[in-house]
Design an enzyme around this catalytic site. Sequence first.
Site, short mmCIF file in Angstrom:
data_model
loop_
_atom_site.label_atom_id
_atom_site.label_comp_id
_atom_site.label_asym_id
_atom_site.label_seq_id
_atom_site.Cartn_x
_atom_site.Cartn_y
_atom_site.Cartn_z
N CYS A 110 0.83 -1.21 0.00
CA CYS A 110 0.00 0.00 0.00
C CYS A 110 0.86 1.26 0.00
O CYS A 110 0.48 2.29 -0.55
CB CYS A 110 -0.96 0.00 1.18
SG CYS A 110 -0.16 -0.12 2.80
N HIS A 669 -1.59 1.54 7.39
CA HIS A 669 -2.07 1.41 6.02
C HIS A 669 -1.95 2.75 5.32
O HIS A 669 -2.22 3.80 5.91
CB HIS A 669 -3.53 0.94 6.02
CG HIS A 669 -4.10 0.75 4.66
ND1 HIS A 669 -3.55 -0.12 3.74
CD2 HIS A 669 -5.16 1.33 4.04
CE1 HIS A 669 -4.26 -0.08 2.61
NE2 HIS A 669 -5.24 0.80 2.78
#
Length: 716
Positions: A110, A669
């Site tokens: 990510c 994230h």
Amino acid sequence: FSDVHTLLFNSLGSVTIFYLNIRQHFNVSETAESRLWMRNTDTSSERLRNLNMTVLDTCLSSGMTVIMEIRNADGTWPTSRPQIMRNSADEDSYQGPPGVCGLTNLGNTCFMNSALQCLSNTPPLTEYFLKNSYLEELNFTNPLGMKGEIAEAYADVIKQMWSGRHYSVVPRVFKTKVGHFASQFLGYQQHDSQELLSFLLDGLHEDLNRVKKKEYIELRDADGRPDQEVAEEAWRNHLRRNDSVIVDTFHGLFKSTLVCPQCNKVSVTFDPFCYLSVPLPVSKERVMEVFYVSLDPTAKPTQYRLIVPKAGRVIDLCTALSQATGIHPSQMAVADVFNHHFYRIYQTDEFLSCILDRDDIFVSGCVDQDGEEVVMAIYMRERSHYRDYGSGGNSYGTSLFGHPLLISVPRAQCTREDLYQLLLKRLASTEEGQSACGSTDTNSQDATDGDQSAGAEPSGKEEEDEDEDEEEEEPASCAQANKRLPGRRRYTERRKKALFTMQAVNSNGTTERGMGETDAQPYIAIDWDPDMKKKYYIENEAEKYIKDQSMDVPHQQTTVQLQECLELFTTVETLEEENPWYCPTCKKHQLATKKLDLWSLPEVLIIHLKRFSYTKYSREKLDTIVEFPLRDLDFSGFLLKKTVNSTEPPCRYDLIAVSNHYGGLRDGHYTSYARNKDNGQWYYFDDSKVTYAREEQIVVRLMHLSVVGFINMKSI
């Protein structure tokens, strides 16, 4: 092959002439992108990547087969298409807005996807690749570059993302290339998006550097010369070695001033930058939430919100709690509770940095004067219905439940009987006359007439054989057991079965020990029979706690303006011992003072916020909220160089992209916000998922902001 022709070429001619003749022979459109492969065997082919070489140097010989492939409309190549994963069966027919395309997460990638989305939505760079300008500037001989492979891999991703033919692109080839040239990105570990962005910008620059042979340039100090003269000289020298679309788009210049603390020698240099890594204001205080468990056995735990020094120790936490409770810090024990046991009991001189915000911290009132008190850790356990004969013994299996306790017991009262009565009190509640381990059997004469001795536990051999050899008697309730009725004498009461038994255990509450064994920290388990626990232990009551009024005060996160971060960036600082400066006058290394100032800014300005703080005491992520306008951000107050003519771009910028990081140091994230260059719409990119975004959403999530990109208003 669909079309095969035999052509004749001069072996001393360049591959470029060879390439252009093939395109003309096959009537390839001027806008179509193509590339050549040299067929070695029936199963092996090699790319003809450097078109500036001669036909002879490429080892092409008569009779060899050369293949030309044309890039597909969706940005892929025919030779790589079988390796590309399709997201859906109907994606071949998908038509969407160019650039509005997700990136598949290949496993903790990510961070890479977030950085790619930010660069993809940087108009000058993306236009450069979409118009194939990069093809003429690929540098295959730069020893600092990657033989053009990073630039080509990035171009492939951009071509696919902006083809308008994909919901999401799988950047597997790009990921492989990055790992090949930067070993830190091998595998599938989480990294910082800024780290990837820094590598990619540097790699693209060297792969596209128009300077084929870098000359040696000796840098000169200012030596009192005017800043304008020194800055212009530094920029000319920079362009003599570095000239690429990355320099054109992202590079600026800052002034560095070093002052020797011993001889006051002043050294001034001007250095290029590709992005600004700016610090965040670091608060010297920290907000911590803890549970306080009083010495009063009838009092429920109370949750407090405390303000403590960020670099403080556990004693500072106790001192802050002391002001709220009136209990002296020396009478407190601090512990981290995890999975129903004391994961760690802290010493007062330990640093608070070892306590994470997510830890459940319990502070217990414990008196230990002149060694007359014993501090015990108490665990709650439930026994299994069945004995564990299979393990070679006949003991019961147990499982922890509820909150553990730290209690202080006078040494003279450390008998099994006294400890049982003390724990019975601790488990009781006076709220509305109910009990955490109370009886609902109001018809039992024993339950209504019992006294404190009613729950006394059998001892010796009776305890072991009680379940098998004795008829179970009706136990008294814990609430009634805490009442002492006048005129009742203990010898007249029938002995009642204990509500629970006690066992010395290890620190995890799993291994039993003899009650006579000594330990630096005694751990005692309260073992409940499942039926007794179900009947007399009221879990909701036992685990209730009170919120102190400090918990009602909302936790205000620190909010700063981006300009404050830039002010910190340009503040005078003293060099660290690990990075001294060699003073040419003193002829030795010195801890000089250093000041950075912005001299000139690029077309696209990338700002990296140093959210991850690393010191010898702690590692943390700063959750400071950074505010800035989405439009017309003025940097003129930070520039030393003043605009001298109208041809120079203004120093005002609009936001075009944001890289966000959610979570902490150990996990997290990355996502991104970006404004599409074609339709001006903001989108939220979360790996393969892309959604519309409103500008107010970006403002709300600024606390997660990690990297931001601005574009000069003159370029809009």
